[in-house]
Scaffold this active site. Structure first.
Site, PDB file in Angstrom:
ATOM      1  N   GLU A 245       9.566  55.883 -29.581  1.00 24.76           N
ATOM      2  CA  GLU A 245       9.561  55.349 -28.211  1.00 24.76           C
ATOM      3  C   GLU A 245       9.700  53.840 -28.199  1.00 24.76           C
ATOM      4  O   GLU A 245      10.482  53.283 -27.444  1.00 24.76           O
ATOM      5  CB  GLU A 245       8.238  55.717 -27.511  1.00 24.76           C
ATOM      6  N   ARG A 271      28.623  32.927  -5.885  1.00 28.42           N
ATOM      7  CA  ARG A 271      27.755  32.302  -4.902  1.00 28.42           C
ATOM      8  C   ARG A 271      27.918  30.782  -4.963  1.00 28.42           C
ATOM      9  O   ARG A 271      27.810  30.191  -6.043  1.00 28.42           O
ATOM     10  CB  ARG A 271      26.309  32.694  -5.195  1.00 28.42           C
TER      11      ARG A 271
END
Lengths: 382, 320, 249
Positions: A245, A271
């Site tokens: 994991e 932007r």
């Protein structure tokens, strides 16, 4: 040392990214808002083979080595914007499927792995308890041997996939006298077993499409054949699954960081403020340069950890380092992405605040980062 | 001889024929060769032959055979190959329609000669040079052919039809038509008889910026006013907003209209390739940085929902 | 039912195609190679047919060793066999390709051959028709729907403004178009399986080409571009220019 991917690693990476973008990202804002687990998409992932990446082909998997598995999961993290879905897949694969693959009897493997790989069955890892998180082996759940198997009583919480799971990999104390490394056993429990009931489902800040809940076991009798890896194997089994994991969810985070970095690059070039793209301001470009460095560092650690998973030795330290470094890198990258997006980033529609919320859990699940540092400290003789 | 295969659909000459006649007559003048056309079918072809004369074609070979109906590309190809052999044509042209592009490769293989598909220009430069788009129009290639005859299909809208009256000598020819392996048994129009984008002089096209299938009314209104076809970008057809036959781009149709009006289309490279041979492009997009403006002759920066109705209104004014 | 699917390795659709200085060739460097997109519809249809009727799908591609990567991508969809016809570079005369394919495919017991409607580099759309003629088979190109029933088949093929319903005899060469089906994803098992399938490499003496590309160029640049930044209030002027200067309406 060769850092190039093989042709098939490239192919599986590209195909997963393509698949994820085409199939997994629709209606994600709604799903996240409503905490909906997308069972249909889960099954599509099963067809793709994502729930059985390293499982041998004879048991319905793809038979990938650990590094290729990590690369595949990284691709999922990159292409799939549903962090909850990819997290559910990781929890299912890394903490349930892989332990069964590594420790199951031939009968258990034949019975469960094909359906776990195809997605027909969903698995939950039932470990944490209300009073025990990082000190997991302090658990209260008991499995007492009797005629015909084990009688189990106890309650688990924070079980990822719990509310939708068909089978649980349940950890319970079988012999409290044996000390931490031998006291606990793992059982494969089917949800139809009398005495097995799901408890409450939790609402949470991130990973909202991944259902998480409580599981209650009340006088549940499980047959001896449900034991995984023999009595007392729980400690080894659980630690191994956490190593998978910590490394492979790190791989998922690497993919997510790449996506965030690319979004930051394109947003900052589009932007404008004061007549030029915000990417021209060093305050912005430095943040993105840092994202790139963090990503590359995180990926190297992850790949190193992954190559060691196959050897299943001495990987604990790599796993802990990967876990800490990558989860923190992700949170920082997600925070910076929201910051670069400014007011837009704070709104739901721009889809970066969700990833920030999703990323926070990374510092907590699979053993908190604080515990990982303790493991490291111990290893260094501190 | 320059021989044109007339493309007949449902008993009528397709519009592309006038363009191919024009190209052939011009090439005939350039190379000093006579120009003839061949019309093939089961019956009723002589009446169509006169049309070829309107564009300067002086001879029409008529092949009428019951074996040519219903339409069969392989039977046609065999008959065409026979006519080419019989006439000794050195250049054979056909419109690059779906039919032309399907039949001509078979003809080329019958004769074991070269075929150049989708030609937009043919000229004599000490031997014929065919110009054709490749990579969906991202580049053009000049092609020379080493065989005689040289076969080519001419892309619709590449030549402007030029009327020039000529007396057409009609000459029947009989051929042996082999049994067909493939037969067209029905035509199923799915666009309600609307003009196809590959044949239209004007195309009004919409992209993702149109926001949904229900917004197409204003594009259709503008198209109707202009006698235009409607087209769309790939995401639009993928999402089912528009039928797939309207999809223009690298994996859809490549078009060469006189006027292409792109509404709410950002201009992905695959789409731009498919419209690059348009003679004139007008784009409407609210993003002044949209790549479509790099290929548009006239770009209008603004919301399609504000701009398009005004275009319709203004055109209605000038058209009276 | 044994099916051959002829595929071509082409530049990705997002590639900016570059003409080499002097116009003699297309620059190969830095190109991302893919399966020509129409070929994926061909592969999918072949897989569906063999899944329903039994039999095997063989992927066939012409080119240097480089194309084996693309062949593997095709195999990963689920095909069983593969042939690479070795040549230094992929021919740009479709007549050559068709003749070589006919030579390799003849006598191998195929019932059907699929191709894409055209490859997205050359855009020739010639191989299906030529190949069928060489094999004396039926051919239907630009197919959007297909049904095979014993020694007969029915197809829909795209034409201007609609489609044609076509009857044909088997064996046949089918040129697949977009919308024939939805190509499947390559799943992980398929990718790993594809790795192990041997690719048969065949050497063929290619016939002489009959056409030559003498030069490549970019489409001619048009006149000055005009950008009108005031939205609807500029429309009247644009319409006037379209009528008076461009003369297109």
């Amino acid at each position: 040392m060769n850092f190039a991917l093989t042709e098939d690693q490239e192919m599986l990476r590209d195909e997963i990214v393509h698949f994820a973008r085409q199939e997994l990202n629709k209606d994600i804002i709604e799903r996240d808002r409503n905490q909906q687990f997308p069972r249909d998409l889960w099954l599509k992932c099963g067809e793709m083979g994502l729930q059985g990446l390293p499982v041998p082909e004879e048991y319905g998997g793809a038979g990938l080595d650990a590094l290729s598995t990590a690369i595949a999961i990284e691709a999922l993290g990159y292409g799939c914007e549903d962090g909850g879905l990819s997290f559910s897949i990781c929890a299912h694969l890394l903490a349930c499927v892989i332990p069964i693959m590594n420790h199951g009897t031939e009968e258990q493997k034949r019975k469960y792995l094909p359906k776990l790989c195809s997605g027909e069955l969903i698995a939950v890892n039932a470990m944490s308890e209300p009073g025990t998180g990082s000190d997991a082996f302090n658990m209260k759940t008991r499995a007492i041997k009797e005629e015909g198997g084990y009688r189990v009583n106890g309650t688990k919480i924070w079980s990822t996939n719990g509310p939708v799971a068909d089978i649980a990999l349940l950890y319970a104390v079988t012999d409290p006298g044996k000390g931490i490394s031998g006291s606990t056993s793992a059982f494969i429990v089917e949800k139809e077993t009398p005495g097995f009931s799901p408890g409450q489902k939790f609402e949470k800040m991130g990973l909202r499409t991944s259902p998480i809940g409580e599981m209650v076991f009340e006088d549940m009798l499980v047959p001896e054949s449900a034991l995984l890896g023999g009595e007392g194997a729980g400690f080894v089994l659980f630690n191994q699954s956490m190593e998978w994991e910590r490394v492979c969810i790190g791989a998922k985070h690497c993919g997510t960081m790449r996506r965030l970095m690319e979004k930051s690059v394109s947003y900052s070039k589009e932007r404008e403020s004061f007549g030029q793209p915000i990417s021209k301001y060093e305050a912005v470009s430095n943040k993105i340069a840092d994202m790139k460095m963090r990503l590359e560092g995180a990926r190297l650690l992850t790949y190193q950890g992954a190559t060691r998973l196959d050897k299943a030795r001495d990987v604990a330290i790599d796993a802990s380092m990967t876990k800490i470094f990558v989860s923190e890198a992700l949170v920082q990258t997600a925070l910076d992405t929201v910051q670069i997006y400014g007011g837009n980033g704070f709104t739901t529609d721009y889809e970066v605040e969700r990833t920030l919320r999703d990323s926070i859990g990374g510092k907590i699940y699979s053993g908190t980062n604080e515990i990982q540092k303790k493991i490291l400290g111990n290893w260094l003789g501190l | 001889m320059i021989l044109i295969i007339s493309d007949i659909q449902e008993g009528k000459l397709r519009s592309v024929n006038a363009e191919v006649y024009t190209a052939a007559v011009a090439l005939g003048k350039e190379t000093g060769q006579p120009v003839a056309t061949v019309l093939l079918g089961a019956s009723g072809l002589k009446e169509l032959a006169a049309t070829a004369g309107n564009y300067g074609v002086e001879k029409a070979i008529v092949v009428e055979d019951a074996g040519l109906a219903p339409f069969s590309p392989d039977a046609y190809a065999a008959a065409i190959a026979h006519v080419i052999r019989e006439t000794g044509a050195s250049v054979v042209l056909m419109g690059a329609t779906f039919t032309g592009k399907d039949v001509m490769p078979r003809v080329a293989q019958h004769l074991d000669v070269a075929l150049v598909q989708d030609v937009i220009n043919v000229r004599d430069e000490g031997g014929l040079v065919f110009t054709r788009p490749m990579y969906a129009g991202k580049v053009h290639a000049d092609v020379r052919v080493q065989t005689s005859p040289a076969l080519a299909t001419i892309r619709p809208k590449s030549y402007k039809p030029a009327e020039q009256a000529a007396d057409v000598a009609v000459e029947p020819m009989s051929v042996s038509v082999p049994a067909a392996k493939v037969q067209v048994v029905a035509y199923e129009g799915s666009s309600n008889g609307k003009l196809d984008v590959t044949e239209a002089d004007i195309i009004v096209s919409g992209g993702r910026g149109m926001q949904g299938a229900d917004k197409w009314g204003m594009l259709e209104e503008l198209a109707d006013l202009l006698g235009a076809a409607t087209g769309c970008s790939r995401p639009v057809s993928d999402d089912g907003w528009r039928p797939h036959e309207e999809h223009i781009g690298q994996t859809g149709k490549t078009v060469s209209p006189d006027l292409y009006i792109a509404c709410g289309i950002s201009g992905a490279i695959q789409h731009v390739a498919g419209v690059s041979s348009s003679k004139f492009i007008v784009a409407v997009n609210k993003d002044p940085e949209a790549p479509i403006f790099k290929v548009a002759d006239y770009g209008i920066v603004g919301d399609v929902f504000d701009v398009v109705p005004v275009i319709t209104e203004e055109i209605r004014k000038v058209k009276g | 039912m044994n099916i051959a699917v002829c595929i071509k390795q082409t530049p990705d659709t997002t590639t900016r195609i570059q003409v080499a200085d002097g116009g003699g060739e297309i620059v190969d460097d830095g190109i991302q190679w893919i399966i020509s997109p129409y070929d994926e519809f061909a592969i999918e249809e072949a897989l569906k047919l063999t899944e329903a009727n039994g039999g095997e799908v063989t992927i066939v591609s012409m080119g240097p060793a480089r194309v084996e990567k693309t062949i593997r991508e095709a195999l990963a969809m689920g095909a069983q066999k593969a042939i690479r016809i070795d040549c230094e570079s992929i021919p740009n005369d479709p007549g050559v390709t068709a003749k070589v394919l006919a030579e390799v495919l003849r006598g191998r017991g195929f019932d059907l051959i699929f191709t894409g409607r055209q490859a997205i580099d050359g855009d020739q759309a010639q191989v299906p028709g030529r190949l069928a003629h060489l094999l004396d088979w039926a051919c239907v190109s630009v197919v959007i729907d297909l049904a095979i029933d014993g020694d007969k088949g029915t197809a829909l093929r795209e034409v201007e403004g609609g489609s044609e319903r076509v009857h044909f005899t088997m064996p046949a060469v089918i040129g697949a178009n977009r919308h024939l089906n939805e190509p499947r994803y390559r799943n992980m098992r398929g990718i790993m399986k594809a790795k192990r399938i041997p690719i048969e490499v065949v050497q063929v003496d290619a016939p002489a080409p009959q056409l030559e590309i003498t030069s490549y160029s970019y489409p001619p640049q048009k006149g000055e571009r005009k950008l009108f930044e005031n939205g609807a209030s500029d429309v009247a002027e644009v319409v006037r220019l379209l009528r008076e200067e461009a003369q297109v309406i």
